[in-house]
Write an enzyme that holds these catalytic residues in place. Structure first.
Site, PDB file in Angstrom:
ATOM      1  NE  ARG A  63     -28.745  -4.753  44.472  1.00 21.63           N
ATOM      2  CZ  ARG A  63     -28.140  -4.326  45.602  1.00 21.63           C
ATOM      3  NH1 ARG A  63     -28.607  -3.296  46.261  1.00 21.63           N
ATOM      4  NH2 ARG A  63     -27.064  -4.942  46.060  1.00 21.63           N
ATOM      5  CB  VAL A  73     -39.416  -3.636  43.337  1.00 21.21           C
ATOM      6  CG1 VAL A  73     -38.600  -3.418  44.611  1.00 21.21           C
ATOM      7  CG2 VAL A  73     -38.799  -2.871  42.176  1.00 21.21           C
ATOM      8  CB  SER A  89     -43.314  -9.524  41.726  1.00 22.23           C
ATOM      9  OG  SER A  89     -42.708  -8.252  41.771  1.00 22.23           O
ATOM     10  CB  ILE A  99     -39.283  -5.258  49.803  1.00 24.69           C
ATOM     11  CG1 ILE A  99     -39.253  -4.185  48.707  1.00 24.69           C
ATOM     12  CG2 ILE A  99     -38.400  -4.884  50.998  1.00 24.69           C
ATOM     13  CD1 ILE A  99     -37.918  -3.688  48.289  1.00 24.69           C
ATOM     14  CG  HIS A 147     -45.364 -12.904  50.274  1.00 25.63           C
ATOM     15  ND1 HIS A 147     -44.787 -11.932  49.501  1.00 25.63           N
ATOM     16  CD2 HIS A 147     -46.612 -13.091  49.789  1.00 25.63           C
ATOM     17  CE1 HIS A 147     -45.651 -11.542  48.585  1.00 25.63           C
ATOM     18  NE2 HIS A 147     -46.762 -12.228  48.726  1.00 25.63           N
TER      19      HIS A 147
HETATM   20  C1  DLZ Z   1     -48.517  -9.343  48.600  1.00 27.74           C
HETATM   21  C2  DLZ Z   1     -47.228  -8.737  48.145  1.00 27.74           C
HETATM   22  C3  DLZ Z   1     -46.228  -8.409  49.082  1.00 27.74           C
HETATM   23  C4  DLZ Z   1     -46.378  -8.660  50.544  1.00 27.74           C
HETATM   24  N1  DLZ Z   1     -45.072  -7.856  48.702  1.00 27.74           N
HETATM   25  C5  DLZ Z   1     -44.872  -7.601  47.395  1.00 27.74           C
HETATM   26  C6  DLZ Z   1     -43.656  -7.003  46.955  1.00 27.74           C
HETATM   27  O1  DLZ Z   1     -42.741  -6.666  47.721  1.00 27.74           O
HETATM   28  N2  DLZ Z   1     -43.501  -6.800  45.620  1.00 27.74           N
HETATM   29  C7  DLZ Z   1     -44.453  -7.143  44.694  1.00 27.74           C
HETATM   30  O2  DLZ Z   1     -44.239  -6.945  43.495  1.00 27.74           O
HETATM   31  N3  DLZ Z   1     -45.618  -7.701  45.088  1.00 27.74           N
HETATM   32  C8  DLZ Z   1     -45.860  -7.927  46.397  1.00 27.74           C
HETATM   33  N4  DLZ Z   1     -47.033  -8.484  46.812  1.00 27.74           N
HETATM   34  C9  DLZ Z   1     -48.103  -8.728  45.810  1.00 27.74           C
HETATM   35  C10 DLZ Z   1     -47.983 -10.069  45.075  1.00 27.74           C
HETATM   36  O3  DLZ Z   1     -46.929 -10.040  44.124  1.00 27.74           O
HETATM   37  C11 DLZ Z   1     -49.307 -10.376  44.314  1.00 27.74           C
HETATM   38  O4  DLZ Z   1     -49.672  -9.261  43.541  1.00 27.74           O
HETATM   39  C12 DLZ Z   1     -50.458 -10.717  45.250  1.00 27.74           C
HETATM   40  O5  DLZ Z   1     -50.101 -11.746  46.131  1.00 27.74           O
HETATM   41  C13 DLZ Z   1     -51.715 -11.156  44.450  1.00 27.74           C
HETATM   42  O6  DLZ Z   1     -51.443 -12.339  43.681  1.00 27.74           O
END
Ligand code: DLZ
Length: 162
Positions: free
Chosen positions: A132, A85, A61, A87, A93
């Site tokens: 959702r 999405v 994301s 979470i 973070h």
């Molecule tokens: C690293 C990470 C984590 C822990 N959780 C999600 C998540 O729940 N949803 C999502 O879309 N992306 C997550 N990411 C990845 C980060 O969005 C991003 O891709 C990385 O930090 C690299 O920039």
């Protein structure tokens, strides 16, 4: 607990002249797939031609604003639907990414002069996200459907050719 909805559409939605891009993250793939399929199916129901639905992906994301900007710059695209999405985990973070991605996607539509639809689920649990995404039979609905309708309405009212 009651969950509020979007209300009725205020016009007949006709996507037959529109070109819509979907940019989606690949994290939480099962939920993403359900949202994207729901979104694409609804776009088609609203008349958007299959060849006018462009799908691109980014890793997570956090990358959605950059990926969305890269497709939005194409003059033929009437609206972008950015889907991710997030979470919540046990660190900060989630808060940093939710806020910064939201701000960037909001700014992007004004910079580009075209609608960018906010398809980012920011959920406390995977279960909330599945609800959702219409993945729990008999409970809630697929928000990808709403985002498709939102894209067609916004592009029809405020898009470049109107
Ligand atoms: C690293 C990470 C984590 C822990 N959780 C999600 C998540 O729940 N949803 C999502 O879309 N992306 C997550 N990411 C990845 C980060 O969005 C991003 O891709 C990385 O930090 C690299 O920039």
């Amino acid at each position: 607990m009651a969950v509020s909805g979007r209300g009725q559409n205020d016009q007949n939605l006709d996507g037959s002249k529109l070109k819509i891009a979907i940019v989606h993250a690949r994290w939480n793939e099962e939920v993403i797939d359900s949202l994207v399929i729901g979104c694409i199916n609804r776009l088609k129901e609203l008349g958007v031609k299959e060849e006018n639905i462009i799908v691109d992906t980014v890793p997570g994301s956090f990358e959605l604003p950059m990926g969305s900007a890269a497709v939005a710059v194409n003059a033929s695209i009437d609206a972008v639907i950015s889907i991710g999405v997030l979470i919540k985990g046990s660190t900060m973070h989630f808060e940093y990414i939710s806020q910064s991605v939201t701000n960037q996607l909001m700014d992007l539509q004004f910079k580009m002069g075209k609608p960018v639809i906010f398809g980012l689920l920011t959920c406390l649990t995977l279960e909330q996200a599945k609800l959702r995404a219409g993945m729990v039979p008999g409970a809630m609905h697929n928000h990808g459907v709403d985002w498709a309708e939102c894209a067609v309405e916004m592009a029809s009212k405020y898009g470049q050719d109107f």
